[in-house]
Write a protein that holds these residues in place. Structure first.
Motif, PDB file in Angstrom:
ATOM      1  N   ARG A  73       0.802  -1.214   0.000  1.00 26.16           N
ATOM      2  CA  ARG A  73       0.000   0.000   0.000  1.00 26.16           C
ATOM      3  C   ARG A  73       0.843   1.275   0.000  1.00 26.16           C
ATOM      4  O   ARG A  73       0.301   2.370  -0.062  1.00 26.16           O
ATOM      5  N   GLU A  74       2.153   1.143   0.047  1.00 23.83           N
ATOM      6  CA  GLU A  74       3.015   2.325   0.097  1.00 23.83           C
ATOM      7  C   GLU A  74       2.863   3.124  -1.197  1.00 23.83           C
ATOM      8  O   GLU A  74       2.778   2.576  -2.284  1.00 23.83           O
ATOM      9  N   SER A  75       2.841   4.451  -1.095  1.00 20.74           N
ATOM     10  CA  SER A  75       2.429   5.301  -2.214  1.00 20.74           C
ATOM     11  C   SER A  75       3.357   5.202  -3.422  1.00 20.74           C
ATOM     12  O   SER A  75       2.895   5.179  -4.566  1.00 20.74           O
ATOM     13  N   LYS A  78       2.547   1.983  -5.197  1.00 27.56           N
ATOM     14  CA  LYS A  78       1.259   2.102  -5.894  1.00 27.56           C
ATOM     15  C   LYS A  78       1.419   2.912  -7.179  1.00 27.56           C
ATOM     16  O   LYS A  78       0.824   2.586  -8.209  1.00 27.56           O
ATOM     17  N   ARG A  79       2.224   3.949  -7.124  1.00 30.28           N
ATOM     18  CA  ARG A  79       2.492   4.760  -8.317  1.00 30.28           C
ATOM     19  C   ARG A  79       3.142   3.920  -9.411  1.00 30.28           C
ATOM     20  O   ARG A  79       2.781   4.007 -10.591  1.00 30.28           O
TER      21      ARG A  79
END
Length: 285
Positions: A73-75, A78-79
């Motif tokens: 779930r780390e941004s 996800k990117r």
């Protein structure tokens, strides 16, 4: 040179360096001024994980395939996964984006990208994959030599103060490659001191890197950051246990963006003995 990245596309090293690449690009485009990117060892820019080459090694199974299954779930991750999915939506379910594709995806209409590839077949594939993208210039030439020809970057009357030089060599010459890369970085910094520089390197035995890192710390950059991901214990010189990035003139707060991403990648891709490192060789001035 016999190296073909198709055998290794989507492995743990690709995942790590591409997460970092997008974090750098996002930092660059956060400001309105146009920027420039140079990819010195670009490959073909777009790969098929269903190809014979990729299937022969199966390296993507322990890289992008595992990350897509785990979906941290780390941004920053996800990117990256969103970019991979955008690539597959455009090119098919087995597509994997190389660094030229990710640069084209992350940068803007006003930005410019130069990609160098020495192998004729790969250079032709790179050119074909980006036909019609006016931001992209493909150079069938040695990437180290291109540093002298293409830096400092200009486009007409425009001179770029900001941007990225991505150095991702095959390391066929093993430790000799470090000398060539450091020499190129030293010249590049002299020609374009305001650029950000990212040098990828493989890790077999970490202690073998100490001379390289000592020399890297003396490069004439404003800052030098090292980020590393080992997916297994550092105890075998016969295989790539992990990889690292030497980041010169890193964008502000890039270390803060990478720290949680490295922890998440270790959890998703790591085996027993996996570890990470995020350390300033020279803190920002």
């Amino acid at each position: 040179m016999n190296y073909r990245h198709a055998f290794h596309a989507g492995n743990h090293a690709d995942v790590f360096k591409h997460v970092a690449l997008l974090a750098i690009c996002d930092a660059l485009v956060a400001k309105p001024a146009p920027c420039f990117a140079l990819d010195t060892h670009a490959g073909r820019g777009l790969y098929r994980l269903g190809s014979t080459a990729a299937q022969r090694t199966g390296e993507a199974e322990d890289g992008i395939a595992r990350l897509l299954a785990e979906r941290p779930r780390e941004s920053a991750i996800k990117r990256y996964l969103a970019a991979v999915e955008a690539c597959r939506a455009a090119h098919g379910a087995d597509a994997y984006p190389g660094s030229p594709w990710l640069l084209a995806h992350a940068l803007r209409e006003q930005d410019r990208i130069a990609c160098c590839e020495l192998q004729p077949v790969e250079a032709e594939a790179l050119r074909a994959n980006f036909t019609g993208d006016e931001r992209m210039a493909v150079h069938a030439r040695d990437g180290y030599a291109a540093v002298r020809a293409l830096l400092p970057p200009r486009h007409g009357a425009l001179r770029y103060a900001r941007g990225l030089v991505l150095v991702d060599p095959p390391y066929e010459a093993q430790l000799e490659e470090f000398s060539a890369a450091l020499a190129a970085l030293k010249e590049a910094l002299a020609r374009w001191p305001t650029g950000t520089y990212s040098l990828w390197y493989p890790i077999k035995l970490r202690r073998a890197l100490h001379p390289f890192l000592r020399k890297a710390a003396r490069l004439p950059a404003k800052s030098a950051l090292v980020a590393e991901l080992l997916v297994r214990a550092d105890d075998s010189p016969l295989r790539m246990n992990g990889s690292g990035l030497l980041l010169l003139n890193a964008p502000w707060k890039l270390d803060a963006a990478l720290a949680p991403a490295l922890r998440a990648l270790q959890g998703a891709l790591g085996e027993a003995g996996a570890s990470t490192r995020l350390e300033w060789l020279r803190p920002p001035e």
